[in-house]
Design a protein around this motif. Structure first.
Motif, short mmCIF file in Angstrom:
data_model
loop_
_atom_site.label_atom_id
_atom_site.label_comp_id
_atom_site.label_asym_id
_atom_site.label_seq_id
_atom_site.Cartn_x
_atom_site.Cartn_y
_atom_site.Cartn_z
N PHE A 1 0.89 -0.73 -0.18
CA PHE A 1 -0.21 -0.47 -0.08
C PHE A 1 0.02 1.54 -0.32
O PHE A 1 1.34 1.22 0.93
CB PHE A 1 -0.62 0.13 1.06
CG PHE A 1 -2.02 -1.21 1.28
CD1 PHE A 1 -3.37 -0.02 0.39
CD2 PHE A 1 -1.92 -2.30 0.84
CE1 PHE A 1 -4.17 -1.18 0.56
CE2 PHE A 1 -2.68 -2.93 0.69
CZ PHE A 1 -3.88 -2.64 0.43
N ALA A 2 0.89 2.08 -1.65
CA ALA A 2 1.64 3.33 -1.31
C ALA A 2 1.10 4.35 -0.76
O ALA A 2 0.42 4.26 -0.58
CB ALA A 2 1.75 3.49 -2.85
N ASP A 3 2.74 5.25 -0.14
CA ASP A 3 1.85 6.15 0.30
C ASP A 3 1.55 7.28 -0.96
O ASP A 3 0.58 8.02 -0.73
CB ASP A 3 3.36 7.17 0.58
CG ASP A 3 3.45 8.74 0.67
OD1 ASP A 3 2.11 9.32 1.91
OD2 ASP A 3 4.15 9.41 0.69
N ALA A 4 1.91 6.79 -1.87
CA ALA A 4 1.40 7.76 -3.03
C ALA A 4 1.09 9.63 -3.59
O ALA A 4 0.26 9.38 -3.11
CB ALA A 4 0.42 7.33 -3.61
N CYS A 5 2.69 10.00 -2.72
CA CYS A 5 1.86 11.91 -3.35
C CYS A 5 1.00 12.21 -4.00
O CYS A 5 0.59 13.50 -4.02
CB CYS A 5 3.62 12.73 -2.47
SG CYS A 5 3.25 14.32 -1.76
#
Length: 406
Positions: A299-303
């Motif tokens: 589950f990525a941080d995905a800024c």
């Protein structure tokens, strides 16, 4: 004090999010790709460059909390109290039946009570100091939610707050694990945020990472060729973490175990040292005694900004190999929730482990050059999931990684 080396487990989840005001509604919306992003309605945002956000639909504090608490606390704390209540009910924990000093509370906070603080400053400037309420001194404070949950449920064990922006939700769970290992029986942890007010939005704009695109479907596109930043949101999740022994004794349903955790901090801008994310991932895996090949989903941080996305994609690729592990970012449906964001990702990851399905990343369609990751797009991906890695980065350099096992 010596620590036990067991793996605490999560037995309760409470969600208050743009995708739903309970856990299963949020989960079904996430699987369906139903977005909670829309026009900001909590105030007139017409004059601001960012006019989209993830708002919790239909949340009415008076329907969830005692009336006396509402004027004493901020909207962020209202949602935290409601989420904690739901998590306790989900875990079938009755605080009055447990020793008060064996129950603890640790939450994440980013903005604090910005809306409450703004209204009190308005009263000060418009009417004078006698109009400022006594609760201004505590309602804005980062530890307000921790304190209110502790007071409401008689939890007098070690309590605290973690202030690491988006990374704080993972750090709070990491601290909850530490408290369980030191003897606490139950820890209420997680976080919420609610900074959708003029003061809060202006403060957020200063980091230069927010998307000003006015199309809800194209504004927040992490890892995409057209990535232009992220959108803000409100809400989050609260979790009940307890010792495996306590859960077994109660016959509690277990969502998963907190197997590994690590935190790091990026070097100063301009430094020739690499970002901390790769090292943080490796340390979390080592803490869990887990190899990269054992991770079933990230589950990525995905800024949502090109540079930040590329840095995260490279860290993932360096650890797992090109397209070596499924990656997802369901936060495109909610916006980044700051103190509540990583906690909501933990809740969503636990639900993914429970049901054996990886939710898709909505919006993103064409991976940007260099983002050589297996981003789950279009529709959820079924599979036998045993272990998940959750990543989070906070403004200013905070970095955290959490390993969850089924």
């Amino acid at each position: 004090m010596s620590e036990r080396n067991d793996r605490p487990v999560v037995t309760g989840i409470g969600v208050i999010a743009p995708t739903g005001m309970d856990t299963e509604t949020h989960w079904q919306a996430t699987l369906a790709g139903k977005s909670g992003i829309g026009r900001i309605t909590r105030f007139d945002a017409g004059g601001y460059p960012v006019r989209l956000a993830g708002q919790v639909p239909g949340f009415v504090a008076a329907e969830r909390l005692p009336n006396r608490l509402i004027p004493q606390t901020d909207h962020w704390t209202h949602m935290g109290l409601a989420a904690a209540e739901s998590a306790l009910a989900d875990a079938r924990v009755v605080p009055a039946e447990l020793p008060e000093y064996e129950m603890a509370v640790v939450t994440a906070s980013s903005s604090g009570g910005t809306e409450f603080g703004q209204h009190e400053m308005e009263r000060l400037y418009q009417n004078g100091p006698s109009w400022v309420g006594a609760y201004q001194s505590i309602a804005w404070f980062y530890a307000a939610t921790t304190g209110q949950v502790s007071i409401r449920h008689g939890m007098r064990g070690p309590c605290g707050v973690i202030c690491c922006e988006q990374a704080g939700g993972l750090d709070a769970v990491g601290q909850a694990r530490r408290l369980i290992r030191r003897g606490s029986r139950i820890v209420v942890t997680g976080g919420t945020d609610a900074s959708l007010c003029p003061y809060g939005l202006v403060a957020q704009l200063s980091n230069g990472r927010m998307s000003t695109v006015d199309d809800p479907e194209r504004a927040y596109l992490p890892f995409d060729e057209d990535a232009s930043g992220y959108l803000p949101g409100e809400g989050g999740a609260m979790l009940i973490v307890e010792s495996a022994e306590s859960a077994a004794r109660r016959g509690a349903t277990v969502y998963g175990a907190v197997a590994g955790y690590a935190a790091g901090f990026d070097p100063a801008p301009g430094s020739d040292r690499p970002p901390a994310l790769r090292r943080t991932i490796e340390r979390a895996l080592a803490d869990a005694g887990t190899s990269p090949s054992a991770i079933d989903v990230v589950f990525a941080d995905a800024c949502g900004t090109p540079d930040d996305d590329l840095a995260e994609a490279r860290a993932i690729t360096e650890v797992f190999g090109p397209r070596g592990v499924p990656v997802t970012a369901p936060k495109t449906l909610t916006g980044r929730l700051y103190g509540g964001g990583a906690a909501l990702d933990v809740a969503t990851a636990l639900l993914a482990l429970r049901d054996g399905v990886v939710p898709a990343t909505a919006g993103t369609s064409r991976l940007a050059p260099g983002c050589d990751i297996d981003l789950v797009l279009g529709r959820p991906r079924d599979g036998a999931l045993r272990t998940a890695l959750v990543l989070a980065r906070g403004h200013g350099g905070f970095t955290a990684a959490l390993v969850l096992t089924k």
